[in-house]
Design an enzyme around this catalytic site. Structure first.
Site: not given
Ligand code: MG
Length: 369
Positions: A165, A193, A218, A265
């Site tokens: 992250k 990401d 990402e 997702k």
């Protein structure tokens, strides 16, 4: 077979690590899950779950799942849950947008279709393309050293793919990516990401500074156009997530060559029916996929596992075992991570999970006859 009742439950899902942090200072400490049960006049019922990543990740929020379901549920009574195309068209006609509200209804109806036909959902979604599903681990945003230590610790739990992250200060993120790359070995895969957290000039600095690192980038920026601009100036492999929320933008992104892989997702696109369509188009276009959800417990993890297992293996980048991030079991029979970083998927009819009634507690509402 007709839908007779829709019941919603609210469950708090605390985290093993205590907190999950991502771009722009966002974090969640306890996830707010909604589980629904769809009952029928044939004595068969199905379950679904939607757990948003807080209100600041996608246009979705936890209380909104329940508010939307309360609005939508009366329109579902009397429909045949096995007719998933019809069900989805009726949901889209009754409520514009709000795919995250419709996703748990769609998943619960796939569970019913599986039970009614005696087949696991993975078979109905295309059949087994692999024995077990490869997992990745998301590494919550912390200091570079803390994140590298987490990567090392999760490597020992069997994971070989890691999603960092980032999306913070560019200098910090460059240090995070380099520190984590150092603790990886052959066969390990790193994905940075940014969760829309960088402006274009920050993204340009980061991709330039890590150009010699073996890392995927990402969703660097907020808009599709900003991401496309960054994509065109880096040779690093590229994943889009937040912007790929339906078939129309996927088609445009395929035409633009905007990514090498997508993050799919289930609740972002409205359930398994729509996720399957996007999955199949992505496969035809040669795009690999991370298959997961915004967050979730045992029921979301089961739905992910069924979709992932029915995806051609070379196009499954990885899936997520959200139920190992949390401390609370909400269903029996859910997939559990094996020590080598894979999860097996149930062969039982439907999703193969049975809700734990005391974990669900009392219904928030129940609509139907
Ligand atoms: Mg992402």
């Amino acid at each position: 077979m007709r839908i007779t009742r829709v019941t919603a439950y609210q469950i708090d899902l605390p985290l093993v690590e205590g907190r999950y942090s991502w771009s722009n200072g966002n974090f969640v400490e306890t996830f707010d899950a909604t589980v629904i049960e769809v009952e029928t006049d044939a004595g068969v019922s199905g379950i679904g779950e939607c757990t948003p990543l807080g209100p600041a990740y996608l246009p979705a929020y936890a209380a909104g799942v329940r508010a939307g379901l309360k609005e939508l549920a009366p329109k579902l009574i009397g429909l045949d849950p096995r007719d998933l195309g019809t069900l989805n068209r009726r949901m889209d006609a009754a409520m514009r947008g709000h795919p995250y509200v419709k996703a748990p209804v769609d998943v619960a109806c796939w569970d019913i279709l599986g039970k009614a036909t005696g087949q696991p959902v993975w078979r109905l979604l295309g059949g087994a393309q692999m024995e077990r599903v490869r997992l990745y681990r998301a590494i919550s945003q912390q200091s570079p050293d803390e994140m590298a230590a987490k990567v090392s610790a999760y490597k020992k739990e069997g994971y070989t793919k890691f999603q960092l992250k980032v999306g913070g200060e560019a200098d910090d993120d460059i240090a995070r990516i380099k520190a984590c790359a150092k603790v990886l070995g052959p066969g390990d895969v790193l994905d940075a990401d940014a969760n829309t957290g960088w402006t274009m000039h920050e993204a340009a600095r980061v991709v330039n500074a890590v150009r010699d690192v073996d890392v995927y980038i990402e969703q660097p920026c907020r808009s599709y156009e900003e991401c496309l601009s960054v994509r065109r100036r880096t040779p690093l492999p590229f994943i889009l997530d937040e912007n790929i929320d339906g078939l129309a933008i996927l088609q445009r992104a395929i035409a633009d060559g905007a990514m090498d892989a997508i993050n799919l997702k289930i609740s972002k696109v409205g359930g398994l029916t729509k996720a399957r369509l996007i999955r199949d188009v992505a496969v035809e276009a040669g795009l690999a996929m991370i298959i997961e959800d915004t967050w979730g417990g045992d029921i979301v993890t089961a739905a992910i596992a069924h979709l992932a297992r029915s995806t051609p293996e070379e196009f499954l980048f990885a899936a997520t075992d959200f139920n190992s991030y949390g401390t609370k079991d909400i269903a029996n029979g859910a997939p559990k991570r094996d020590p080598d970083g894979f999860m097996a998927v149930s062969d039982q009819p439907g999703l193969g999970v049975e809700p734990i009634r005391e974990a669900l507690g009392k219904p928030v509402f129940s609509i139907g006859g």
